[in-house]
Design an enzyme around this catalytic site. Sequence first.
Site, PDB file in Angstrom:
ATOM      1  N   GLU A 111     -28.647   0.772  47.896  1.00 42.62           N
ATOM      2  CA  GLU A 111     -27.256   1.125  47.551  1.00 42.62           C
ATOM      3  C   GLU A 111     -26.548   1.726  48.756  1.00 42.62           C
ATOM      4  O   GLU A 111     -27.178   2.250  49.667  1.00 42.62           O
ATOM      5  CB  GLU A 111     -27.261   2.152  46.412  1.00 42.62           C
ATOM      6  CG  GLU A 111     -26.808   1.598  45.075  1.00 42.62           C
ATOM      7  CD  GLU A 111     -25.324   1.248  44.998  1.00 42.62           C
ATOM      8  OE1 GLU A 111     -24.659   1.042  46.034  1.00 42.62           O
ATOM      9  OE2 GLU A 111     -24.814   1.167  43.866  1.00 42.62           O
ATOM     10  N   ASP A 112     -25.229   1.691  48.729  1.00 41.30           N
ATOM     11  CA  ASP A 112     -24.442   2.308  49.796  1.00 41.30           C
ATOM     12  C   ASP A 112     -24.343   3.819  49.596  1.00 41.30           C
ATOM     13  O   ASP A 112     -24.572   4.601  50.515  1.00 41.30           O
ATOM     14  CB  ASP A 112     -23.045   1.681  49.888  1.00 41.30           C
ATOM     15  CG  ASP A 112     -22.288   1.640  48.556  1.00 41.30           C
ATOM     16  OD1 ASP A 112     -22.839   2.041  47.505  1.00 41.30           O
ATOM     17  OD2 ASP A 112     -21.130   1.198  48.561  1.00 41.30           O
ATOM     18  N   ASP A 115     -22.948   8.573  43.803  1.00 35.66           N
ATOM     19  CA  ASP A 115     -21.900   9.558  43.564  1.00 35.66           C
ATOM     20  C   ASP A 115     -22.215  10.203  42.209  1.00 35.66           C
ATOM     21  O   ASP A 115     -23.057  11.085  42.130  1.00 35.66           O
ATOM     22  CB  ASP A 115     -20.578   8.775  43.601  1.00 35.66           C
ATOM     23  CG  ASP A 115     -19.332   9.630  43.489  1.00 35.66           C
ATOM     24  OD1 ASP A 115     -19.449  10.849  43.515  1.00 35.66           O
ATOM     25  OD2 ASP A 115     -18.235   9.067  43.378  1.00 35.66           O
ATOM     26  N   PHE A 165     -14.456  11.643  50.224  1.00 32.58           N
ATOM     27  CA  PHE A 165     -14.412  10.191  50.122  1.00 32.58           C
ATOM     28  C   PHE A 165     -14.619   9.596  51.517  1.00 32.58           C
ATOM     29  O   PHE A 165     -13.866   9.883  52.437  1.00 32.58           O
ATOM     30  CB  PHE A 165     -13.081   9.720  49.532  1.00 32.58           C
ATOM     31  CG  PHE A 165     -13.160   8.284  49.096  1.00 32.58           C
ATOM     32  CD1 PHE A 165     -13.744   7.952  47.887  1.00 32.58           C
ATOM     33  CD2 PHE A 165     -12.687   7.267  49.912  1.00 32.58           C
ATOM     34  CE1 PHE A 165     -13.860   6.630  47.493  1.00 32.58           C
ATOM     35  CE2 PHE A 165     -12.797   5.933  49.522  1.00 32.58           C
ATOM     36  CZ  PHE A 165     -13.381   5.623  48.305  1.00 32.58           C
ATOM     37  N   ARG A 178     -14.685  -1.625  55.436  1.00 40.17           N
ATOM     38  CA  ARG A 178     -16.122  -1.917  55.352  1.00 40.17           C
ATOM     39  C   ARG A 178     -16.697  -2.246  56.725  1.00 40.17           C
ATOM     40  O   ARG A 178     -17.883  -2.072  56.980  1.00 40.17           O
ATOM     41  CB  ARG A 178     -16.378  -3.117  54.425  1.00 40.17           C
ATOM     42  CG  ARG A 178     -16.076  -2.853  52.962  1.00 40.17           C
ATOM     43  CD  ARG A 178     -16.650  -3.977  52.107  1.00 40.17           C
ATOM     44  NE  ARG A 178     -16.070  -4.031  50.775  1.00 40.17           N
ATOM     45  CZ  ARG A 178     -16.499  -3.297  49.740  1.00 40.17           C
ATOM     46  NH1 ARG A 178     -17.473  -2.444  49.893  1.00 40.17           N
ATOM     47  NH2 ARG A 178     -15.925  -3.417  48.562  1.00 40.17           N
TER      48      ARG A 178
END
Length: 192
Positions: A111-112, A115, A165, A178
């Site tokens: 996963e990136d 959260d 963020f 990205r």
Amino acid sequence: MTAESMKETAETEFTNPNLSVLFSADDIEKRISELGSQITADYKGGDLVLVGVLKGSCVFMADLMRAIDLPMTIDFMSVSSYKDGTVSTGDVEILKDLSNPIRGKDVLVVEDIIDTGLTLTRLLDILGSRGARSIKLASFLDKPEPRINKELSVDYTGFVIPNEFVVGYGLDAAGRYRNLPFIGIVKNPAEA
Ligand code: IMP
Ligand code: MG
């Protein structure tokens, strides 16, 4: 030369003044190499398949797999999250499923960022019913503060970050950024 075209020559996407660098490309390279060595040692003799969660994990996946010195395969899934603006609702819809069965395999979900953890919790539920030998989780970033599922354990973490963020290295804001080779914090989200 107009003021607008001067601005264009001075600033590029990578030097956008609305971004502050949190992890440089060098920081990232070093950390991925450590993670790769750890995963290589842990999965020796196993039957490893890396499962990348599109789209955010694509850059991490590409670097991580080249740091794992083992016979292995890759697959991808795409799930929708963030149905309600920027707040995760926990409703996960599979947009693209795996191409191959994972029965008997050692699955490492890539996963990136984690959260709230709701997306991953649902995804692990879904994958958990498919007969894999093991399922573990590698996340490039971990943002523990907003976590709703406190039970979710991340086996391999690139960096733990504050509740900001972030973009770049696969992560986006409304589809943009990205391609940044570093992780940046968007200073003013309204201008992003
Ligand atoms: P969760 O269900 O709240 O854990 O959502 C995780 C997903 O939200 C990630 O895979 C990202 O796609 C997205 N996300 C969460 N935080 C950020 C961030 O800081 N920048 C970019 N995307 C984020
Ligand atoms: Mg994601």
